[in-house]
Motif scaffolding. Structure first.
Motif, PDB file in Angstrom:
ATOM      1  N   ASN A  20      41.875  69.154  61.519  1.00 42.31           N
ATOM      2  CA  ASN A  20      40.445  70.417  61.504  1.00 42.31           C
ATOM      3  C   ASN A  20      41.739  71.431  61.640  1.00 42.31           C
ATOM      4  OD1 ASN A  20      38.372  68.757  61.842  1.00 42.31           O
ATOM      5  ND2 ASN A  20      38.543  69.608  63.856  1.00 42.31           N
ATOM      6  N   MET A  21      42.575  71.706  62.139  1.00 44.18           N
ATOM      7  CA  MET A  21      43.351  73.351  61.677  1.00 44.18           C
ATOM      8  C   MET A  21      43.682  73.231  60.523  1.00 44.18           C
ATOM      9  SD  MET A  21      46.806  73.709  64.458  1.00 44.18           S
ATOM     10  CE  MET A  21      45.816  72.709  65.994  1.00 44.18           C
ATOM     11  N   LEU A  22      44.376  72.061  59.823  1.00 43.28           N
ATOM     12  CA  LEU A  22      45.181  71.726  58.713  1.00 43.28           C
ATOM     13  C   LEU A  22      44.408  72.203  57.562  1.00 43.28           C
ATOM     14  CD1 LEU A  22      48.261  69.085  59.221  1.00 43.28           C
ATOM     15  CD2 LEU A  22      48.559  71.156  59.206  1.00 43.28           C
ATOM     16  N   GLN A  23      43.062  71.307  57.055  1.00 39.81           N
ATOM     17  CA  GLN A  23      42.310  71.899  56.631  1.00 39.81           C
ATOM     18  C   GLN A  23      41.461  72.753  56.910  1.00 39.81           C
ATOM     19  OE1 GLN A  23      40.611  68.985  54.631  1.00 39.81           O
ATOM     20  NE2 GLN A  23      42.405  68.142  55.721  1.00 39.81           N
ATOM     21  N   ASN A  73      40.960  71.719  47.841  1.00 37.42           N
ATOM     22  CA  ASN A  73      40.904  71.743  49.179  1.00 37.42           C
ATOM     23  C   ASN A  73      42.002  70.579  49.809  1.00 37.42           C
ATOM     24  OD1 ASN A  73      38.552  73.225  49.830  1.00 37.42           O
ATOM     25  ND2 ASN A  73      37.396  71.751  48.959  1.00 37.42           N
ATOM     26  N   PRO A  74      42.269  70.517  51.165  1.00 34.71           N
ATOM     27  CA  PRO A  74      43.786  69.547  51.168  1.00 34.71           C
ATOM     28  C   PRO A  74      43.074  68.095  51.586  1.00 34.71           C
ATOM     29  CG  PRO A  74      42.776  71.074  53.023  1.00 34.71           C
ATOM     30  CD  PRO A  74      41.625  71.704  52.534  1.00 34.71           C
ATOM     31  N   ALA A  75      44.007  67.443  51.160  1.00 34.10           N
ATOM     32  CA  ALA A  75      43.979  65.500  51.519  1.00 34.10           C
ATOM     33  C   ALA A  75      44.694  65.467  52.511  1.00 34.10           C
ATOM     34  CB  ALA A  75      44.176  64.861  49.335  1.00 34.10           C
ATOM     35  N   ILE A  76      45.462  65.705  52.977  1.00 31.08           N
ATOM     36  CA  ILE A  76      46.719  65.286  53.838  1.00 31.08           C
ATOM     37  C   ILE A  76      45.897  65.203  55.435  1.00 31.08           C
ATOM     38  CG2 ILE A  76      46.937  68.348  54.904  1.00 31.08           C
ATOM     39  CD1 ILE A  76      49.525  65.094  54.773  1.00 31.08           C
ATOM     40  N   ARG A  77      45.930  64.193  56.045  1.00 32.72           N
ATOM     41  CA  ARG A  77      45.185  63.916  57.180  1.00 32.72           C
ATOM     42  C   ARG A  77      46.473  63.083  57.761  1.00 32.72           C
ATOM     43  NH1 ARG A  77      41.525  65.532  54.229  1.00 32.72           N
ATOM     44  NH2 ARG A  77      38.943  65.246  53.810  1.00 32.72           N
ATOM     45  N   ILE A 130      50.443  78.262  61.367  1.00 30.42           N
ATOM     46  CA  ILE A 130      48.929  77.673  61.902  1.00 30.42           C
ATOM     47  C   ILE A 130      48.412  77.591  63.198  1.00 30.42           C
ATOM     48  CG2 ILE A 130      49.045  76.388  59.884  1.00 30.42           C
ATOM     49  CD1 ILE A 130      50.304  74.061  61.451  1.00 30.42           C
ATOM     50  N   ARG A 131      46.598  77.193  63.791  1.00 27.46           N
ATOM     51  CA  ARG A 131      46.499  77.059  65.089  1.00 27.46           C
ATOM     52  C   ARG A 131      44.572  76.691  64.988  1.00 27.46           C
ATOM     53  NH1 ARG A 131      46.210  83.301  63.619  1.00 27.46           N
ATOM     54  NH2 ARG A 131      44.100  83.595  64.134  1.00 27.46           N
ATOM     55  N   GLY A 132      44.936  76.070  65.708  1.00 33.34           N
ATOM     56  CA  GLY A 132      43.449  75.852  66.448  1.00 33.34           C
ATOM     57  C   GLY A 132      43.236  75.130  67.761  1.00 33.34           C
ATOM     58  N   GLN A 133      41.710  74.153  67.588  1.00 36.24           N
ATOM     59  CA  GLN A 133      41.806  74.133  69.221  1.00 36.24           C
ATOM     60  C   GLN A 133      42.457  72.470  69.199  1.00 36.24           C
ATOM     61  OE1 GLN A 133      40.854  76.345  71.402  1.00 36.24           O
ATOM     62  NE2 GLN A 133      40.075  74.969  72.717  1.00 36.24           N
TER      63      GLN A 133
END
Length: 272
Positions: free
Chosen positions: A233-236, A202-206, A140-143
């Motif tokens: 955001n990256m997990l979504q 769509n993921p529900a994890i937050r 996983i990756r993201g800003q």
């Protein structure tokens, strides 16, 4: 008349000669050490994968443990199917994202992770029997707040229950956003569920501000709201049909593959 040692010409000659010598030494060292750097990078990648799968132990033979317990495969993100088009052991997602033939551009609401470009294929790492894995490790990756965050998420073989999360590269603020690597914060993820019902795509994890509750919420990072938003955001993105959503659906019960394909069509229409 002989020139003194302090003449401009001699100073320039000495300076130029030193530059040439130093350049040769640095270039030679860079070339000579490159294979060693690549080996260390590969060893670090395998260590992080074993670590997020809770298989790493200090002093262990990482290469042997990885070889015996982990199987790398490449997945086509759009379909969730495995492909033999690439060598899973050497596949580079960053290079694939940059290549127009194996990557695509993202913009607007579709780029919630701040990636700009994403690969169409991704390497995954299966723990145990690759046909019926105990765990699935996803890159996983993201800003984040200060730059890109890169890590791994391990999910049980049901494609829904989280084992662990880890970040191996980030530039978040020490004591605040860098707490993403605090074992106490990471321990909250164990047993959390990505999706809230059978068939959901769509993921529900937050990550929530304050104290999380239930199986879909994780406590936020105190004083690091923007980093927590980056994790969210990256997990979504990566757990949705844009990322590994289709692939995880293979392991989950109650997911209608036609619904998954319809979700893809809707995403493509939104991005048109």
């Amino acid at each position: 008349m002989a020139q003194g040692n302090n003449s401009i010409k001699k100073i320039l000659i000495v300076a130029f000669s030193l530059c040439i010598v130093c350049s040769v030494i640095v270039s030679t060292a860079a070339v000579a050490l490159r294979p060693m750097q690549q080996l260390n990078q590969e060893l670090d990648r395998k260590t992080n994968i074993l670590n997020v799968a809770r298989l790493y132990e200090p002093g262990m033979d990482v290469e042997q443990a990885f070889r015996e317990q982990i199987t790398a495969r490449v997945v086509e993100l759009e379909t969730g199917d495995y492909t033999d088009q690439f060598d899973a052991d050497t596949f580079d997602g960053f290079e694939a994202a940059r290549d127009p033939a194996t990557g695509r551009s993202l913009s607007g609401p579709r780029d919630i992770a701040g990636l700009s470009r994403v690969e169409n294929y991704a390497a995954v790492y299966l723990v145990g029997d690759p046909e019926d894995p105990e765990q699935i490790v996803l890159p996983i990756r993201g800003q984040g707040l200060w730059g890109r965050m890169m890590g791994f998420l391990s999910v049980e073989g049901d494609g829904n229950t989280i084992v662990s999360i880890t970040y191996y590269d980030h530039s978040e603020t020490p004591g605040l956003g860098a707490e993403v690597n605090n074992p106490r914060w990471q321990s909250q993820w164990e047993g959390k569920e990505i999706f809230d019902e059978e068939g959901a795509l769509n993921p529900a994890i937050r990550v929530v501000k304050g104290s999380g509750s239930g199986v879909h919420e994780v406590d936020g990072l105190s004083g690091a709201t923007l980093t927590a938003n980056g994790v969210n955001n990256m997990l979504q993105f990566w757990l949705s049909p844009e990322g590994f959503g289709e692939y995880l659906a293979r392991f989950r019960s109650g997911v209608d593959q036609e619904d998954a394909q319809d979700a893809d069509v809707e995403l493509e229409a939104e991005g048109a």
